[in-house]
Design a protein around this motif. Structure first.
Motif, PDB file in Angstrom:
ATOM      1  N   VAL A   1      50.549 -28.403 -12.745  1.00  0.00           N
ATOM      2  CA  VAL A   1      51.403 -27.683 -11.802  1.00  0.00           C
ATOM      3  C   VAL A   1      51.196 -26.180 -11.942  1.00  0.00           C
ATOM      4  O   VAL A   1      51.092 -25.448 -10.959  1.00  0.00           O
ATOM      5  CB  VAL A   1      52.877 -28.063 -12.032  1.00  0.00           C
ATOM      6  CG1 VAL A   1      53.784 -27.199 -11.187  1.00  0.00           C
ATOM      7  CG2 VAL A   1      53.089 -29.516 -11.706  1.00  0.00           C
TER       8      VAL A   1
ATOM      9  N   ALA B   1      48.002 -25.248 -10.385  1.00  0.00           N
ATOM     10  CA  ALA B   1      48.044 -25.388  -8.929  1.00  0.00           C
ATOM     11  C   ALA B   1      48.790 -24.222  -8.307  1.00  0.00           C
ATOM     12  O   ALA B   1      48.372 -23.680  -7.280  1.00  0.00           O
ATOM     13  CB  ALA B   1      48.711 -26.708  -8.554  1.00  0.00           C
ATOM     14  N   VAL B   2      49.889 -23.807  -8.930  1.00  0.00           N
ATOM     15  CA  VAL B   2      50.602 -22.639  -8.408  1.00  0.00           C
ATOM     16  C   VAL B   2      49.706 -21.408  -8.509  1.00  0.00           C
ATOM     17  O   VAL B   2      49.738 -20.526  -7.649  1.00  0.00           O
ATOM     18  CB  VAL B   2      51.928 -22.444  -9.165  1.00  0.00           C
ATOM     19  CG1 VAL B   2      52.565 -21.121  -8.822  1.00  0.00           C
ATOM     20  CG2 VAL B   2      52.877 -23.574  -8.829  1.00  0.00           C
ATOM     21  N   GLY B   3      48.873 -21.399  -9.560  1.00  0.00           N
ATOM     22  CA  GLY B   3      47.990 -20.258  -9.758  1.00  0.00           C
ATOM     23  C   GLY B   3      46.937 -20.090  -8.676  1.00  0.00           C
ATOM     24  O   GLY B   3      46.301 -19.043  -8.598  1.00  0.00           O
TER      25      GLY B   3
ATOM     26  N   GLY C   1      47.528 -19.684  -5.704  1.00  0.00           N
ATOM     27  CA  GLY C   1      48.066 -18.771  -4.705  1.00  0.00           C
ATOM     28  C   GLY C   1      47.881 -17.317  -5.079  1.00  0.00           C
ATOM     29  O   GLY C   1      47.151 -16.963  -6.003  1.00  0.00           O
TER      30      GLY C   1
ATOM     31  N   LEU D   1      54.722 -20.256   0.057  1.00  0.00           N
ATOM     32  CA  LEU D   1      54.505 -21.702   0.137  1.00  0.00           C
ATOM     33  C   LEU D   1      54.834 -22.358  -1.204  1.00  0.00           C
ATOM     34  O   LEU D   1      55.527 -23.373  -1.273  1.00  0.00           O
ATOM     35  CB  LEU D   1      53.052 -21.964   0.508  1.00  0.00           C
ATOM     36  CG  LEU D   1      52.700 -23.417   0.684  1.00  0.00           C
ATOM     37  CD1 LEU D   1      53.357 -23.944   1.935  1.00  0.00           C
ATOM     38  CD2 LEU D   1      51.207 -23.588   0.768  1.00  0.00           C
ATOM     39  N   GLN D   2      54.346 -21.732  -2.285  1.00  0.00           N
ATOM     40  CA  GLN D   2      54.601 -22.270  -3.615  1.00  0.00           C
ATOM     41  C   GLN D   2      56.099 -22.289  -3.899  1.00  0.00           C
ATOM     42  O   GLN D   2      56.603 -23.210  -4.533  1.00  0.00           O
ATOM     43  CB  GLN D   2      53.881 -21.425  -4.668  1.00  0.00           C
ATOM     44  CG  GLN D   2      52.395 -21.685  -4.753  1.00  0.00           C
ATOM     45  CD  GLN D   2      51.599 -20.993  -3.679  1.00  0.00           C
ATOM     46  OE1 GLN D   2      52.148 -20.394  -2.749  1.00  0.00           O
ATOM     47  NE2 GLN D   2      50.291 -21.056  -3.760  1.00  0.00           N
TER      48      GLN D   2
ATOM     49  N   VAL E   1      57.477 -25.366  -2.117  1.00  0.00           N
ATOM     50  CA  VAL E   1      57.007 -26.647  -2.652  1.00  0.00           C
ATOM     51  C   VAL E   1      57.532 -26.882  -4.057  1.00  0.00           C
ATOM     52  O   VAL E   1      58.071 -27.949  -4.370  1.00  0.00           O
ATOM     53  CB  VAL E   1      55.467 -26.695  -2.627  1.00  0.00           C
ATOM     54  CG1 VAL E   1      54.977 -27.937  -3.319  1.00  0.00           C
ATOM     55  CG2 VAL E   1      54.981 -26.662  -1.206  1.00  0.00           C
TER      56      VAL E   1
ATOM     57  N   ALA F   1      61.350 -27.492  -4.053  1.00  0.00           N
ATOM     58  CA  ALA F   1      61.710 -28.790  -3.475  1.00  0.00           C
ATOM     59  C   ALA F   1      61.252 -29.915  -4.393  1.00  0.00           C
ATOM     60  O   ALA F   1      61.998 -30.876  -4.638  1.00  0.00           O
ATOM     61  CB  ALA F   1      61.073 -28.939  -2.094  1.00  0.00           C
TER      62      ALA F   1
END
Lengths: 639, 536
Positions: A118, A121-123, A125, A547-548, A551, A554
């Motif tokens: 995670v 994945a956030v990285g 952006g 966006l991050q 997501v 949520a």
């Protein structure tokens, strides 16, 4: 009887006794007593609300330290349906599947892998200051410190990315107008280490090319700038820096969280769920892996100090906290609670041994501070300079818009026009002290009183200091939250990212639900986490991680099984619903309408006002909670 | 949920699909297959074009600029978000298909089938190709799975119709057509006593032909036969080379590598090697391959080999047209055409990985082949993601997926007593899997450490800019009021910024090693499956 139990359990807020094969007499007594009180309690509660025995109400959970949820778990197979209802979550379903298919030994690797995934994945952006010369943002600040500190190293094994070199005694003085180093020395050493690692390879060495001083010829600076733009485009620098954050996470923060859950008596399934709940906390991921900072190291060091306190290693714990402070001065927000705990422990032990412990802790603290600052101790002007850089009192009451009391007040009263910076600083200091002192005094009183009572009943003789912790250890997370939140709400020069500090102790408490209690803690923690992330929306939007934001927030709420509509009726339920409604409204307004011309910051101000209100209520709730827990702890020590 | 987080990178295929949205939205039907505004012309069959046409309506609502034909390379946030969302939504077809398959699955039993279904939804290959790289494979494979489910339920009309539809979406699925043909013919058109029933064949033919008519009919009406000819030239471009831009992990990759090695060796021995082959061997991977030592491969040769193998498999299916054998032959046809085909695309691994997953727990052979082929197939897709920041994500995700899925599936498969050979083979396979970590270490770290890439040092950049500055001072007209010369220096700055990455040596080596190593695994899995299929 109370005190020995206390020691055995380490005073944890959610201790699950192991199913003891060798039945210790104390545990036998405990089990009998606890089961009796448990059954009485749960039958009472099941009358009231349909048999959910998952959570003790907020009060008296110091008592519930001794209720064995392990017993409940063993009894569960027959009656699994009822306790699961309100606390089921996708995370638990997943963990149950893992356990049932015999993969219990995989819990830790898998949860670490998921957390790393995670984070990476956030990285993907954007980050603070991407492609925004000349100053760029936080990533450039950290990169600059890497190159600044590592430029002092001279070795033939290291590649030389630039011809400039700054020796350590000028670290705090180098080019103040361009991201001058203003964090304590451990950050500098950390940067030095990373910079040295980067310089080991010719591929990564250019990442830490030191920017020419602002006073040097313009074409030098623009040449450096060109190189940076090239590196930004190639993307390898970004991923290297991102990876350095994640490895720091792995080494300090993830280990601390996993250890904390283990110390608090969770194992296997519940440990995995609790740890993942904490590790996937959106606020920290978004700030560290999205916006780009190394907060997790500071938070992890503080959590390690709590872990060490649990193990009775007070000196090591104090050193860990000093390291945390030495990494980021922001850890100061925690210091009243840590101080209150440590001094309280000395009071709890009492007499000469208590005094001795106090002296040892004091010596360890001073010595570790001295070691940290050793290179800057002499001449004194150097130290003063460093301290001046670390605590910039000359700046204003608040810099950017942030969801604390001053900014919220500023909507109605223009404080900065009313008084000078100095007066406002004193006012902020006074307000912070007023907010923090009651909890400190309370903690000290609880320790003192519990120690006095147990000494009076003869269970705690003064020379018996090798084991055991005072009852205030169980209150420590709440105390950390109260003191950090007090600082956040009332102190001087707060950043919006500082909300991470109050959120950390609250989030680690969320694991309590996995042991079957702390329901209100959990609900408040989710609410404050969500609003905390919401309060950082302006910042995150600027960084291009909108966006991050959606997501991660949520997804976290979904996997922990949070549904504000399904909470039991309570104040926090209605507060949550109301504040989410307002938050959605603000987001929706921002989406469809531009703010009016004379109020360009309208949405930001609305956001921070709402957030500040929720934070303040959270602060009040936690204070109440602290009083209840403290009261219960003292009462518990009576018999 | 995680899928959305990954929206931050996109590739040429993203622009391809955006361009198709624009073509289908702005041009009349008769122009779709003639348009050459962009180099990414429409080269999928008509159903896919209609699909894009439907999407483009929504695209226009979201952001009209997406569907502007001359708006090449448009990648605003709205376009990215819209197209990513369409992939996500279209993948619901796959989700419904896998759960439908699992729901009534007899063998494997439901819990195992459920694991397989979830594993397909989160398949790293699909993640890489659809969500990061950008294609609609999940959607198409969903249709394939629906037709396989129909075959299992013995609903053969539906099966034929779905497959014909699929072919009209993406013609690459024609590789799977032979087993479908044989299965439908044998299963449906012969009665129990073995007599041929022509009426049933006519029924099936009518279904398939009517679907083709729906697909191509509008074009025929709009522009006559020339339209159809144009579509077919777009669909089957024969002028391409044996290998794709970089080698798909198939047999030809192995053959090419052997040829390269022979060329290098023989050149040192003074053999006469044609100049064309030498240049082909030295420039790495791009373009057409000309062999120096081994005989050149022609499209005809690849087709005959592929067809030959497929015919062998079909013979077995002909005599035993059960669902199980049908599924196996679908997998084997896809694998064979991937391994032996002409100009195979690396993304075609999904074609066999997905149906292979359905048979994974059939027995030990299937499971082993599945593990090896999945690992190799997914790894062969790794080079599609080139950004360094994506590396840890793809690795962690794949390792997590592999360990959870393989670990769960291994438990339910009966393991026969090992013989000496199967024991050794088991260890060899384990070593092969471990080899991926070594390979990744080389590709991701060691290669760069040994051969670059190098970044031009800022000090060199400084010299370049300083030189430009000095030049500009000499040239007095450029000097501005404050004595600086922004224009020239800025130009040099821009140049330095774009040239900072100096290419390293042996750039092709990591890619080549990747495709060779993966090819080994896929060939092995293919051999094992074929053996199990033909012998057992």
């Amino acid at each position: 009887m109370g005190t020995p139990l206390n020691r055995q359990g380490g005073g944890g807020a959610f201790v699950v006794p192991k199913p003891s094969k060798t039945i210790d007499r104390r545990w036998a007594v405990l089990d009998a007593a606890a089961l009796a009180s448990r059954s009485a309690k749960s039958s009472r509660r099941s009358d009231r609300d349909g048999g959910d025995e998952s959570a003790s109400e907020s009060g008296a959970s110091a008592l519930s330290n001794f209720l064995p949820p392990g017993g409940r778990a063993k009894a569960a197979p027959g009656t699994t349906a009822t306790p699961r209802d309100l606390t089921s979550s996708p995370l638990r379903t997943w963990a149950r599947w893992m356990r049932n298919s015999g993969k219990s030994s995989w819990f830790i690797p898998v949860l670490v892998a998921v957390a790393l995934l995670v984070k990476f994945a956030v990285g993907l952006g954007g980050y603070s200051g991407l492609g925004a010369p000349p100053l760029r943002g936080d990533l450039e600040a950290q990169r600059h410190w890497l190159s600044l500190t590592s430029s002092s190293l001279k070795s033939t094994r290291l590649h030389q990315p630039s011809s400039y070199s700054v020796s350590y005694d000028r670290w705090y003085d180098h080019d103040r107008s361009y991201w001058g180093l203003d964090y304590p020395p451990l950050t500098a050493y950390h940067s030095l280490l990373l910079g040295a690692l980067a310089r080991l390879s010719s591929t990564t060495a250019p990442f830490v090319a030191l920017r020419p001083e602002s006073t040097s010829p313009a074409h030098h600076v623009s040449a450096w700038n060109a190189a940076m733009v090239g590196l930004e485009r190639a993307g390898a620098m970004k991923s290297w820096m991102r990876a350095s954050v994640v490895w720091g996470d792995l080494l300090v923060w993830i280990t601390a969280v996993v250890t904390f859950c283990r110390i608090r008596g969770l194992t296997g399934l519940s440990q995995a769920v609790a740890a993942l709940t904490v590790l996937l906390q959106p606020a920290l991921i978004l700030v560290d892996n999205g916006h780009f900072q190394y907060n997790s190291i500071m938070l992890g060091l503080t959590l390690w100090s709590v872990n060490l306190f649990h193990g009775g290693h007070d000196l090591l714990g104090a050193v860990a906290f000093v390291l945390s402070l030495g990494f980021k001065q922001m850890a100061l927000y925690y210091s009243p609670a840590i101080f209150a705990y440590l001094l309280g422990k000395c009071l709890w032990i009492g007499g000469r041994p208590g005094m001795a412990l106090l002296i040892r802790i004091g010596t360890a603290t001073v010595a570790s501070f001295a070691l940290l600052f050793a290179p800057f101790l002499f001449p004194p002007s150097l130290l003063l300079q460093a301290i001046n850089r670390i605590f910039p009192f000359a700046r204003g009451l608040f810099e950017d818009k942030v969801a604390n009391v001053w900014c919220a007040l500023n909507v109605a009263v223009k404080l900065r026009d009313l008084a000078s910076v100095g007066v406002l600083a004193k006012l902020a200091l006074f307000a912070t002290l007023c907010a923090v002192l009651p909890s400190v005094i309370g903690m000290l009183w609880v320790s003192h009183e519990a120690g006095r009572r147990s000494r009076a009943s003869g269970t705690n003789t003064p020379d018996d200091t090798s084991v055991g912790n005072p009852p205030t250890l169980a209150l420590l997370p709440h105390a950390l939250f109260v003191s950090a939140m007090a600082f956040f709400l009332f102190s001087f020069q707060v950043h919006e990212k500082s909300i991470l500090l109050p959120l950390m102790p609250l989030t680690i408490l969320m694991g309590g639900r996995e042991a079957g209690f702390g329901r209100l803690d959990w609900e408040w923690a989710v609410l404050l986490n969500n609003i905390g992330v919401f309060s950082m929306w302006p910042l995150l939007k600027r960084d291009g991680v909108g966006l991050q934001y959606i997501v991660v927030l949520a997804a976290w709420n979904a996997v922990i099984g949070y549904n504000p509509f399904k909470l039991r009726r309570s104040f926090v339920k209605y507060l949550s619903l109301a504040s989410y409604a307002v938050a959605f409204l603000i987001h929706a307004l921002e989406l469809v309408a531009a703010p009016p011309a004379h109020l360009p910051d309208l949405f930001v101000v609305l956001n921070l006002t709402v957030s500040a209100g929720v934070f303040a209520l959270g602060f009040l709730w936690a204070s109440k909670r602290l009083v209840q827990e403290g009261w219960a702890a003292v009462g518990n020590a009576q018999f | 949920m995680l899928k959305l987080t990954r929206s931050s990178s996109h590739s040429t295929d993203f622009e391809v699909h955006r361009n198709w949205l624009a073509i289908t939205y702005s041009l009349p039907l008769s122009q779709w297959y003639f348009d050459t505004t962009s180099e990414w012309t429409l080269d999928y069959p008509p159903f896919f074009a209609y699909f894009e046409r439907v999407l483009s309506v929504f695209a226009f609502i979201v952001d009209p600029k997406i569907v502007q034909l001359d708006n090449l390379g448009y990648d605003a946030w709205s376009a990215v978000a819209f197209q990513r969302t369409t992939v996500l939504v279209s993948e619901l077809v796959l989700a419904s298909a896998v759960f439908q398959w699992a729901r009534r699955s007899q063998k494997p039993d439901y819990p195992t089938a459920f694991i397989i279904a979830v594993s397909l939804l989160f398949h790293p290959g699909l993640m890489i190709v659809d969500h990061i790289h950008f294609q609609y494979n999940g959607f198409l494979l969903g249709i394939l799975l629906w037709s396989i489910v129909a075959a299992r339920e013995n609903n053969l009309y539906l099966c034929a119709a779905l497959f014909a539809t699929l072919l009209n979406f993406k013609h690459i699925f024609i590789y799977l057509a032979p087993p479908y043909f044989v299965f439908l013919l044998r299963r449906h058109c012969y009665n129990k006593s073995g007599a041929f029933q022509l009426d049933r064949l006519v029924e099936l033919g009518a279904i398939v032909l009517s679907i083709v008519a729906i697909s191509f009919g509008p074009f025929l009406l709009a522009g006559g036969p020339s339209q159809i000819v144009q579509i077919f030239t777009r669909l089957f471009p024969f002028q391409r080379g044996l290998n794709h831009a970089y080698w798909a992990a198939n047999v030809w990759a192995l053959v090419s590598a052997v040829d390269r090695v022979l060329v290098k060796y023989l050149v040192t021995r003074g053999w006469p090697i044609s100049a064309e082959a030498l240049s082909s061997a030295s420039r790495g991977l791009v373009g057409e391959t000309t062999f120096g030592v081994l005989p050149n491969i022609t499209p005809g040769l690849t087709f005959s080999i592929t067809l030959g193998f497929i015919l062998i498999f079909l013979a077995k299916l002909w005599f035993d047209p059960t669902y199980k054998r049908f599924l196996d032959s679908v997998v084997l046809s896809a694998m064979t055409s991937f391994l032996w085909g002409w100009h195979v695309h690396e993304k075609a691994v999904l074609l066999f990985l997905v149906p292979l997953s359905l048979t994974a727990v059939e027995d030990e052979d299937h499971l082993r082949a599945y593990i090896i082929a999945s690992a190799a197939g997914v790894y062969s897709l790794f080079p599609l993601l080139i950004k360094p920041i994506e590396t840890p994500i793809k690795i962690i995700f794949t390792v997590l997926w592999c360990s959870l899925v393989f670990g769960s599936l291994r438990k339910v498969v009966y393991r026969p007593n090992p013989s000496l050979i199967s024991f050794l083979v088991g260890y060899a396979e384990l070593a092969y899997l471990a080899g991926f970590f070594v390979l990744q270490f080389y590709v991701g770290f060691l290669h760069d450490a040994l051969f670059g890439p190098l970044y031009a040092m800022p000090d060199f950049a400084a010299q370049a800019v300083a030189a430009a500055g000095a030049q500009c001072v000499q040239n007095a007209t450029d000097v501005l009021a404050d004595g600086s010369c922004t224009g020239i220096v800025d130009a040099v700055v821009g140049e330095v910024a774009s040239n900072i990455l100096v290419e390293g040596k042996y750039e092709f080596l990591p890619l080549m090693l990747t495709s060779l190593y993966c090819a080994l695994g896929i060939v092995w899995a293919w051999l094992r499956l074929s053996w199990a299929y033909l012998v057992r």
